[in-house]
Write an enzyme that holds these catalytic residues in place. Sequence first.
Site, PDB file in Angstrom:
ATOM      1  CG  HIS A   1      -3.256  -3.694   3.454  1.00  0.00           C
ATOM      2  ND1 HIS A   1      -2.289  -2.978   4.116  1.00  0.00           N
ATOM      3  CD2 HIS A   1      -3.924  -2.792   2.700  1.00  0.00           C
ATOM      4  CE1 HIS A   1      -2.368  -1.695   3.791  1.00  0.00           C
ATOM      5  NE2 HIS A   1      -3.355  -1.559   2.928  1.00  0.00           N
TER       6      HIS A   1
ATOM      7  CB  CYS B   1      -0.965  -0.036   1.179  1.00  0.00           C
ATOM      8  SG  CYS B   1      -2.313   1.147   1.053  1.00  0.00           S
TER       9      CYS B   1
ATOM     10  CD  GLU C   1      -0.435  -5.474   5.947  1.00  0.00           C
ATOM     11  OE1 GLU C   1      -0.471  -6.086   4.863  1.00  0.00           O
ATOM     12  OE2 GLU C   1      -0.646  -4.246   6.037  1.00  0.00           O
TER      13      GLU C   1
END
Lengths: 225, 80
Positions: free
Chosen positions: A196, A87, A198
Amino acid sequence: MAPKVGVVTFPGSLDDVDARRAVRIAGAEPVALWHGDHDLQGVDAIVLPGGFSYGDYLRCGAIARFAPIMTEVVAAANAGVPVLGICNGFQILCESHLLPGALIRNDHRTFVCRDQQLVIENASTAWTSDYTAGQTVTVPLKNGEGGFVADAATLDALEGEGRVVARYVGGNPNGSLRDIAGITNERGNVVGLMPHPEHAVEELTGPGTEGLGFFTSALTALVAR
Amino acid sequence: MPRVIVDVMPKPEILDPQGKAVHGALPRLGFHGITDVRQGKRFELEVDTTDEATLAEVAKVAETLLSNPVIEDYTVRVEG
């Protein structure tokens, strides 16, 4: 000893803690790195996390690019150290010219936050080797300026050289040209990704665990080295 | 003290969602004569002199920091 993966915190970073957590769950040792230092603390790989570094002033990633630690990050990337920008981290990699193209405001002008399906197209980068080419994964996507743009020649080169790492499936969420969600450099050690992974490493706190592969891939690459 | 103006605009082929939003608001306000809007940035740089070396430095600043050449064009001019 587990490989060490550094996660850089800039003023305005949001996802640095989640990125460190993903690194830990993947089996590596997370190391918190500070934007103002000229020190990578001997890490084996680097994550530039999501957020709004320096308030996104000027352009997203434009000021973070000149943060002190970026001197070392750029040198490490050019030396082959695995670097993943997520991002805002992707925006910083583009502003740093480690990756081609740029990210602009979403074409529909609204912030998007949703679980997003991706197809992994290149499973041979340092960050995607634990996937198989053609595999689809679902990870969260949240951005206001996630539209990937580059000129036609650059897009053709990225596609021709297999450097599109991931593409959006089931609708383009932000106007990215050719549905591109992530790209890599020629060497395959630097990867930029707008969604994302994560946030998709534990069943409890995400849409699943399909993002974990990005972090275990780096671990695999480092152990094999 | 002289002032140098750097104008940064999105390249013509790059989508400008902000300009589109501004343009879209105009008819709602009763303005109908404007066919397109593109939004850019204007930087005002105070300098000691406007000699060749200074203007070359400003151009470098415009190219490396104030604009992203992938998506934006810039112009430099001395005010006054």
